[in-house]
Design an enzyme around this catalytic site. Structure first.
Site, short mmCIF file in Angstrom:
data_model
loop_
_atom_site.label_atom_id
_atom_site.label_comp_id
_atom_site.label_asym_id
_atom_site.label_seq_id
_atom_site.Cartn_x
_atom_site.Cartn_y
_atom_site.Cartn_z
N ALA A 1 0.81 -1.22 0.00
CA ALA A 1 0.00 0.00 0.00
C ALA A 1 0.84 1.27 0.00
O ALA A 1 0.32 2.36 -0.23
CB ALA A 1 -0.93 0.00 1.21
N GLY A 2 2.14 1.14 0.26
CA GLY A 2 2.98 2.32 0.45
C GLY A 2 3.16 3.14 -0.82
O GLY A 2 2.97 2.65 -1.93
N ARG B 1 10.63 7.63 -1.56
CA ARG B 1 12.04 7.73 -1.95
C ARG B 1 12.27 7.53 -3.43
O ARG B 1 13.34 7.81 -3.96
CB ARG B 1 12.86 6.70 -1.15
CG ARG B 1 13.09 7.09 0.28
CD ARG B 1 13.49 5.90 1.14
NE ARG B 1 12.36 5.04 1.48
CZ ARG B 1 12.43 3.99 2.30
NH1 ARG B 1 13.57 3.65 2.85
NH2 ARG B 1 11.35 3.27 2.57
N GLN C 1 -5.96 -0.36 2.59
CA GLN C 1 -5.41 0.44 3.69
C GLN C 1 -5.56 1.89 3.22
O GLN C 1 -4.70 2.40 2.50
CB GLN C 1 -3.94 0.09 3.94
CG GLN C 1 -3.34 0.83 5.12
CD GLN C 1 -1.83 0.69 5.19
OE1 GLN C 1 -1.18 0.27 4.24
NE2 GLN C 1 -1.26 1.05 6.33
N ALA D 1 12.82 -6.29 -54.48
CA ALA D 1 13.25 -5.14 -53.67
C ALA D 1 12.32 -3.97 -53.88
O ALA D 1 11.89 -3.69 -54.99
CB ALA D 1 14.67 -4.75 -54.08
C1 UD1 Z 1 10.83 -1.98 6.31
C2 UD1 Z 1 11.15 -2.34 7.76
C3 UD1 Z 1 12.66 -2.48 7.94
C4 UD1 Z 1 13.21 -3.49 6.97
C5 UD1 Z 1 12.81 -3.16 5.53
C6 UD1 Z 1 13.19 -4.31 4.63
C7 UD1 Z 1 9.38 -1.22 9.03
C8 UD1 Z 1 9.05 -0.12 9.95
N1 UD1 Z 1 10.64 -1.30 8.61
O1 UD1 Z 1 11.41 -0.70 6.08
O2 UD1 Z 1 12.97 -2.88 9.26
O3 UD1 Z 1 14.62 -3.57 7.07
O4 UD1 Z 1 11.37 -2.97 5.44
O5 UD1 Z 1 12.93 -4.03 3.29
O6 UD1 Z 1 8.52 -2.03 8.70
N2 UD1 Z 1 3.55 -0.49 3.30
C9 UD1 Z 1 2.17 -0.55 3.39
N3 UD1 Z 1 1.51 0.36 4.16
C10 UD1 Z 1 2.17 1.34 4.84
C11 UD1 Z 1 3.58 1.40 4.74
C12 UD1 Z 1 4.24 0.47 3.97
O7 UD1 Z 1 1.53 -1.42 2.79
O8 UD1 Z 1 1.49 2.13 5.51
C13 UD1 Z 1 4.25 -1.47 2.45
C14 UD1 Z 1 5.08 -0.82 1.36
O9 UD1 Z 1 4.32 -0.69 0.18
C15 UD1 Z 1 6.23 -1.80 1.19
C16 UD1 Z 1 6.35 -2.47 2.54
O10 UD1 Z 1 5.16 -2.19 3.24
O11 UD1 Z 1 5.94 -2.77 0.21
C17 UD1 Z 1 7.56 -1.95 3.33
O12 UD1 Z 1 7.42 -0.54 3.52
P1 UD1 Z 1 8.66 0.45 3.36
O13 UD1 Z 1 8.16 1.83 3.60
O14 UD1 Z 1 9.37 0.19 2.10
O15 UD1 Z 1 9.55 -0.01 4.61
P2 UD1 Z 1 11.10 0.18 4.77
O16 UD1 Z 1 11.41 1.57 5.14
O17 UD1 Z 1 11.81 -0.39 3.62
CA CA Z 2 11.20 -1.08 1.62
#
Ligand code: UD1
Ligand code: CA
Length: 469
Positions: free
Chosen positions: A10-11, A15, A74, A383
């Site tokens: 859902a993220g 970055r 979400q 050709a």
């Molecule tokens: C997360 C972990 C970190 C780990 C890393 C590995 C947490 C707080 N941290 O960090 O410890 O080393 O993954 O790759 O979990 N997502 C949702 N809903 C949200 C937020 C995120 O579905 O509200 C999903 C994102 O789409 C993604 C995944 O969760 O697919 C991970 O989220 P991301 O923000 O990439 O976490 P990291 O900062 O990489």
């Molecule tokens: Ca990640």
């Protein structure tokens, strides 16, 4: 034991600096999320996979709907812990839940299975998949009770590492197995008291541990498979890794690939043994290539099927094409969608084809456009031949029989039919059907003036003589 898999997707992927949702960015020719779903679907049936969507939920759902997975929304993305809270209802039928990240695309099904088995064997409430990559920066770190112990006391995000934790190189992959009861008894206790003001799923390690539950970690077999893709640069690293994996798989099956680091192979591509692929070739999508073929440099082949013993010379571009065995293409042939090149047929340089069948043994060796055409067997297209298939409003077909000879630089104005064994004289504009075995010539008749050039030269000489005098 009933097992479900939740994929967090859902993220936003802040970055990435991109308009597109992170999990829809592609590596190896497929969205990140598709790779994760494919691995999960090898472990449980698709209806036991719950995908958490939020940012650009519709686009994400549309992209993967055909996989048959379930979705939960979400609405507001308040962190990975919140994502799992949202999946509570959808997972109520399971005893154990494996959590995957939509942005960790190289994970293999074998590793999910190893995580599951370790988790069940250890009877843990939470099992964390970990790795020790060269560079652990950016990842959460796994704090074990003592070095080498399976038990974990906490996961600490990079930004929150204490000075004495800076040296911990074991990272949290973001992939976990949970005993579902323990997960949902404690997930409500998460607090957003951290750098991002989010609910961190990682905090469950400490919460469960403090509640006397068993939290353990298991290392992935290969650190590369748990690498996350948070930036375009990281994604392109994973893309390279994935394509090299495909190249290694094909080479193990007898395919020769020169300079595999330059060859772009999508994950689903299949190639038969003794085929040689030269540098900078691209085989994309669902492309299948037979054995004993040669694909020379700079050819880009998408969703096409190529038989055995086919020679594709430099710089060919083709999409949705079917090429039968022993055919030869290029250099610089362009097959637009819907072409079929028959057995032993030849499509030469600077030949463009669209929705066209070229029969077995037929040839279009140079500088030709064939659109909406059906061409029989053993026919020669000279050709510069052009099928004039478009009248400015509609497209029309050109039918050319077997054993036909089309002279060079002919324009075939469609709709038109050229019967079997017919001849068309070079430079003809053919506007009417040509019956079988006929000769058609559609050009102005030649005029020959004997001695004309000689006379002209003589006149010029005479004029020059006068001017000098
Ligand atoms: C997360 C972990 C970190 C780990 C890393 C590995 C947490 C707080 N941290 O960090 O410890 O080393 O993954 O790759 O979990 N997502 C949702 N809903 C949200 C937020 C995120 O579905 O509200 C999903 C994102 O789409 C993604 C995944 O969760 O697919 C991970 O989220 P991301 O923000 O990439 O976490 P990291 O900062 O990489
Ligand atoms: Ca990640």
């Amino acid at each position: 034991m009933r097992l479900g898999i939740v994929i967090m997707a859902a993220g936003k992927g802040t970055r990435l600096q991109s308009k597109r949702a992170k999990v829809l960015h592609e590596i190896g020719g497929k969205p990140l999320l598709c790779h994760v779903i494919a691995a999960a679907a090898k472990v449980v049936p698709p209806h036991d996979i719950v995908t958490v969507v939020g940012h650009q939920a519709e686009a994400v759902q549309t992209a993967v709907r055909n996989t048959g997975v379930r979705f939960v929304l979400q609405d507001e993305q308040r962190g990975t812990g919140h994502a799992i809270q949202c999946a509570e209802r959808e997972t109520r039928e399971y005893d154990e839940v494996i959590v995957l990240s939509g942005d960790v695309p190289l994970l293999r099904a074998e590793t999910i299975v190893a995580l599951r088995d370790f988790h069940l064997r250890e009877k843990a409430a939470m099992t964390i998949l970990t790795a020790e990559p060269e560079d652990p920066s950016g990842y959460g770190r796994v704090i074990r009770r003592s070095p080498g112990a399976a038990d974990v006391t906490a996961i600490v995000e990079q930004k929150a590492l204490l000075p004495e934790q800076q040296s911990v190189r074991e990272i949290n992959s973001g992939i976990y197995a949970f005993q579902r009861g323990a997960l949902y008894r404690h997930v409500g206790q998460l607090r957003a008291d951290n750098a991002h003001k989010e609910l961190y799923l990682t905090d469950l390690a400490r919460l469960l541990h403090d509640a006397g539950e068993r939290v353990v970690a298991v290392e992935a077999a290969q650190p590369t498979e748990v690498l996350g893709a948070n930036t375009i640069a990281e994604m392109m690293e994973l893309d390279r890794e994935l394509r090299l994996t495909t190249a290694r798989r094909l080479m193990a099956q007898g395919v020769t690939i020169y300079r595999p680091d330059t060859v772009i192979l999508d994950a689903g591509v299949e190639v038969g043994p003794d085929t040689v692929i030269e540098p900078f070739a691209q085989l994309l999508g669902t492309t299948q290539v037979g054995s004993d073929c040669r694909i020379r440099s700079y050819s880009v082949i998408r969703n096409s099927s190529i038989g055995d013993h086919v020679l594709i010379l430099e710089g060919c571009v083709m999409e949705d094409a079917q090429v039968e065995k022993g055919a030869q293409l290029g250099p610089y042939a362009h097959l637009r969608p819907g072409c079929h090149v028959g057995e032993g047929a030849k499509v030469g340089n600077f030949v463009e084809m669209k929705k066209t069948r070229l029969g077995a043994g037929s040839k279009a060796p140079h500088l030709t456009y064939l659109g909406d055409a059906q061409i029989g067997k053993g026919t020669n297209i000279g050709a510069g031949t052009i099928t004039c298939n478009y009248d400015g409003v509609d497209k029309h077909p050109t039918l050319i029989g077997d054993g036909v000879f089309i002279g060079s630089d002919s324009a075939l104005v469609a709709p038109v039919v050229i019967g079997d064994g017919a001849y068309v004289g070079a430079g003809s504009v053919i506007t009417r059907d040509v019956p079988a075995d006929a000769l058609a010539i559609g050009r102005a008749e030649q005029i020959t003036k004997e001695g004309w050039a000689k006379n002209r030269r003589a006149q010029r000489e005479a004029r020059k003589g006068k001017e000098k005098a």
